[in-house]
Design an enzyme around this catalytic site. Structure first.
Site, PDB file in Angstrom:
ATOM      1  N   HIS A 199      -2.859   7.005   3.218  1.00 25.64           N
ATOM      2  CA  HIS A 199      -3.231   5.991   2.761  1.00 25.64           C
ATOM      3  C   HIS A 199      -4.513   5.323   3.533  1.00 25.64           C
ATOM      4  CE1 HIS A 199      -3.650   1.743   1.699  1.00 25.64           C
ATOM      5  NE2 HIS A 199      -3.145   1.803   2.702  1.00 25.64           N
ATOM      6  N   ASN A 214     -10.254   0.443   0.817  1.00 22.91           N
ATOM      7  CA  ASN A 214      -8.455   0.207   0.872  1.00 22.91           C
ATOM      8  C   ASN A 214      -8.317  -0.045  -0.814  1.00 22.91           C
ATOM      9  OD1 ASN A 214      -5.970  -0.075   0.517  1.00 22.91           O
ATOM     10  ND2 ASN A 214      -5.912  -1.177   3.321  1.00 22.91           N
ATOM     11  N   CYS A 265       0.617  -0.961  -0.075  1.00 25.25           N
ATOM     12  CA  CYS A 265       0.679   0.063   0.061  1.00 25.25           C
ATOM     13  C   CYS A 265       0.957   1.306  -0.105  1.00 25.25           C
ATOM     14  CB  CYS A 265      -1.283  -0.374   1.357  1.00 25.25           C
ATOM     15  SG  CYS A 265      -2.079  -1.507   1.110  1.00 25.25           S
TER      16      CYS A 265
HETATM   17  N1  COA Z   1     -17.634  -8.429  11.016  1.00 27.02           N
HETATM   18  C1  COA Z   1     -17.896  -8.559  12.526  1.00 27.02           C
HETATM   19  N2  COA Z   1     -17.231  -8.434  13.652  1.00 27.02           N
HETATM   20  C2  COA Z   1     -16.115  -9.254  13.095  1.00 27.02           C
HETATM   21  C3  COA Z   1     -15.617  -9.023  11.310  1.00 27.02           C
HETATM   22  C4  COA Z   1     -16.482  -8.088  10.733  1.00 27.02           C
HETATM   23  N3  COA Z   1     -16.036  -8.168   9.318  1.00 27.02           N
HETATM   24  N4  COA Z   1     -13.987  -8.706  11.867  1.00 27.02           N
HETATM   25  C5  COA Z   1     -13.875  -9.278  12.836  1.00 27.02           C
HETATM   26  N5  COA Z   1     -14.388  -9.129  13.447  1.00 27.02           N
HETATM   27  C6  COA Z   1     -14.935  -9.656  14.822  1.00 27.02           C
HETATM   28  C7  COA Z   1     -13.168 -10.358  14.965  1.00 27.02           C
HETATM   29  O1  COA Z   1     -13.727 -11.803  14.569  1.00 27.02           O
HETATM   30  C8  COA Z   1     -13.410 -10.052  16.739  1.00 27.02           C
HETATM   31  O2  COA Z   1     -14.546 -10.965  17.548  1.00 27.02           O
HETATM   32  P1  COA Z   1     -13.569 -11.393  18.750  1.00 27.02           P
HETATM   33  O3  COA Z   1     -13.206 -10.223  19.391  1.00 27.02           O
HETATM   34  O4  COA Z   1     -14.957 -12.434  18.724  1.00 27.02           O
HETATM   35  O5  COA Z   1     -12.339 -12.758  18.449  1.00 27.02           O
HETATM   36  C9  COA Z   1     -13.446  -8.651  17.047  1.00 27.02           C
HETATM   37  O6  COA Z   1     -14.431  -8.602  15.400  1.00 27.02           O
HETATM   38  C10 COA Z   1     -12.515  -7.511  17.130  1.00 27.02           C
HETATM   39  O7  COA Z   1     -11.212  -8.232  16.133  1.00 27.02           O
HETATM   40  P2  COA Z   1     -10.283  -8.039  15.659  1.00 27.02           P
HETATM   41  O8  COA Z   1      -9.478  -8.116  14.864  1.00 27.02           O
HETATM   42  O9  COA Z   1      -9.892  -6.804  16.854  1.00 27.02           O
HETATM   43  O10 COA Z   1     -10.346  -6.115  15.120  1.00 27.02           O
HETATM   44  P3  COA Z   1     -10.288  -5.065  15.467  1.00 27.02           P
HETATM   45  O11 COA Z   1     -10.820  -3.254  15.979  1.00 27.02           O
HETATM   46  O12 COA Z   1      -8.764  -5.261  15.131  1.00 27.02           O
HETATM   47  O13 COA Z   1     -10.593  -3.951  12.859  1.00 27.02           O
HETATM   48  C11 COA Z   1      -9.790  -4.685  11.605  1.00 27.02           C
HETATM   49  C12 COA Z   1      -9.782  -5.333  12.438  1.00 27.02           C
HETATM   50  C13 COA Z   1      -8.853  -5.379  10.149  1.00 27.02           C
HETATM   51  C14 COA Z   1     -10.792  -3.028  10.486  1.00 27.02           C
HETATM   52  C15 COA Z   1      -8.242  -3.679  11.761  1.00 27.02           C
HETATM   53  O14 COA Z   1      -7.381  -4.364  12.806  1.00 27.02           O
HETATM   54  C16 COA Z   1      -7.497  -2.733  10.743  1.00 27.02           C
HETATM   55  O15 COA Z   1      -8.423  -1.942  10.026  1.00 27.02           O
HETATM   56  N6  COA Z   1      -5.862  -3.272  10.678  1.00 27.02           N
HETATM   57  C17 COA Z   1      -5.168  -2.680   9.698  1.00 27.02           C
HETATM   58  C18 COA Z   1      -5.508  -2.816   8.647  1.00 27.02           C
HETATM   59  C19 COA Z   1      -5.117  -2.660   7.669  1.00 27.02           C
HETATM   60  O16 COA Z   1      -4.449  -1.384   7.364  1.00 27.02           O
HETATM   61  N7  COA Z   1      -4.542  -3.230   6.436  1.00 27.02           N
HETATM   62  C20 COA Z   1      -3.376  -2.836   5.150  1.00 27.02           C
HETATM   63  C21 COA Z   1      -2.302  -1.894   5.418  1.00 27.02           C
HETATM   64  S1  COA Z   1      -1.960  -1.530   4.188  1.00 27.02           S
END
Ligand code: COA
Length: 327
Positions: free
Chosen positions: A254, A284, A114
């Site tokens: 980004h 994204n 990215c």
């Molecule tokens: N819908 C509902 N629940 C979801 C879900 C979805 N689409 N995706 C994950 N969950 C749940 C998980 O299973 C977890 O449940 P649990 O607590 O029962 O285990 C809970 O939500 C929290 O998950 P977590 O991964 O801690 O959430 P988060 O707040 O970190 O959000 C992302 C997840 C992926 C949105 C976030 O981590 C993120 O944006 N990360 C960076 C991604 C990124 O930038 N990637 C590219 C880099 S350039």
């Protein structure tokens, strides 16, 4: 007089088809509320089976050339940052250069996840300052939805397709490419990876069945690294440029998660009006996200001179980069 590099034209292209959070609710166990609250994304644009990365890159580049007032014979090189090229080889840049009618100019892809577009701008600046080129097209283009695992709710809600392009010239007026900071850390490369399909694990029926040709991501760890790296890149780029953060007019980050954008903006002490956000519409789009936002900001009149703009990115590798642009 010292040579400088300026952005003198911008363009972008996203596919027409829109995938909403309501559509995703029918595909995986998720809700519109969770997606909006945790990511800021409401819709993303997705390509059809016939469209590939070079198709989007071509249209974005045409717009960038048109806004720069460039003819095909003006362009001396084309570089494309992408993790979703049309093919492993030939490069997407070669396909785009030929379809733009640029003749036999050098054209190549590079891969910085990215962060691709910021890496591309830094390359363009270096080439122009060296005197090797005077006019170069830099493209960030992706079809991430082609490598998305639609059964994985933690990642499939995030990604969209699109392309953005800029024309970079040794002659202004335009956005002067200023100081930057960039880096990488392969120690944490497994946090965001497409495990199979390369030489480490060539594609087989088994790898495809196991979805190993799609994006594998440790979201929460990636999130933490992204917040730190984007903040530090911006602050170091500003320090190198010699301007205080209070003189930043606009952050174009980004678009990975609005919470990451918000954390970067807070670190710079910026108000919401000083941050360009379009993640709600596009999700994204990896290397395409910043040039798409840049083109939208340009066409909305947000870059009318004088403006101090900071770009910040983070991505697979892991890679990161920040660059100051002064309009
Ligand atoms: N819908 C509902 N629940 C979801 C879900 C979805 N689409 N995706 C994950 N969950 C749940 C998980 O299973 C977890 O449940 P649990 O607590 O029962 O285990 C809970 O939500 C929290 O998950 P977590 O991964 O801690 O959430 P988060 O707040 O970190 O959000 C992302 C997840 C992926 C949105 C976030 O981590 C993120 O944006 N990360 C960076 C991604 C990124 O930038 N990637 C590219 C880099 S350039």
């Amino acid at each position: 007089m010292n040579r400088e590099a300026y952005i003198v034209g911008t363009g972008h292209c996203v596919p027409e088809k829109i995938l909403t959070n309501a559509d995703l609710e029918k595909m995986v166990d998720t809700t519109d509320q969770w997606i909006v609250e945790r990511t800021g994304i409401r819709t993303r644009h997705i390509t059809d089976d016939r469209t590939a990365t070079s198709d989007l890159a071509l249209e974005a580049s045409r717009q960038a050339m048109e806004s720069a007032g460039w003819k095909p014979s003006d362009v001396q090189a084309v570089i494309v940052g992408t993790v979703t090229p049309d093919h492993a080889f030939p490069s997407t840049a070669c396909l785009v250069a030929t379809r733009l009618g640029l003749g036999r100019v050098p054209a190549w892809d590079f891969e910085a996840g990215c962060t691709g577009f910021v890496y591309g701008l830094i390359q363009a600046k270096a080439f122009i300052l060296s005197g090797l080129f005077d006019r170069i097209i830099v493209i960030g283009a992706e079809c991430l939805t082609k490598i998305t695992n639609w059964d994985d709710r933690t990642s499939c809600i995030l990604f969209g397709d699109g392309a953005g392009a800029v024309a970079v010239s040794s002659q202004g007026p335009g956005g002067r490419l200023g100081s930057f900071h960039w880096g990488s850390d392969g120690n944490i490369s497994d946090l965001l990876i497409q495990p199979a399909g390369g030489s480490r694990e060539p594609a087989t029926c088994e790898t495809v069945k196991a979805h190993k040709h799609t994006i594998w991501m440790n979201g929460s760890e990636t999130f933490k690294h992204a917040v730190r790296a984007m903040r530090d890149s911006c602050l170091l780029a500003l320090e190198n440029e010699g301007i205080p953060k209070s003189e930043v007019d606009l952050l174009i980050s980004h678009q990975a998660n609005w919470r990451i954008i918000d954390a970067t903006a807070r670190a710079l002490g910026l108000s919401p009006e000083q941050v360009y956000v379009n993640i709600d519409r596009y999700g994204n789009t990896s290397a395409a996200s910043i040039p798409i936002a840049l083109d939208e900001a340009m066409r909305a009149g947000l870059l009318a001179s004088p403006k101090n703009v900071v770009l910040a990115a983070f991505g697979a590798g892991m890679t990161w980069g920040g660059i100051v642009i002064r309009w």
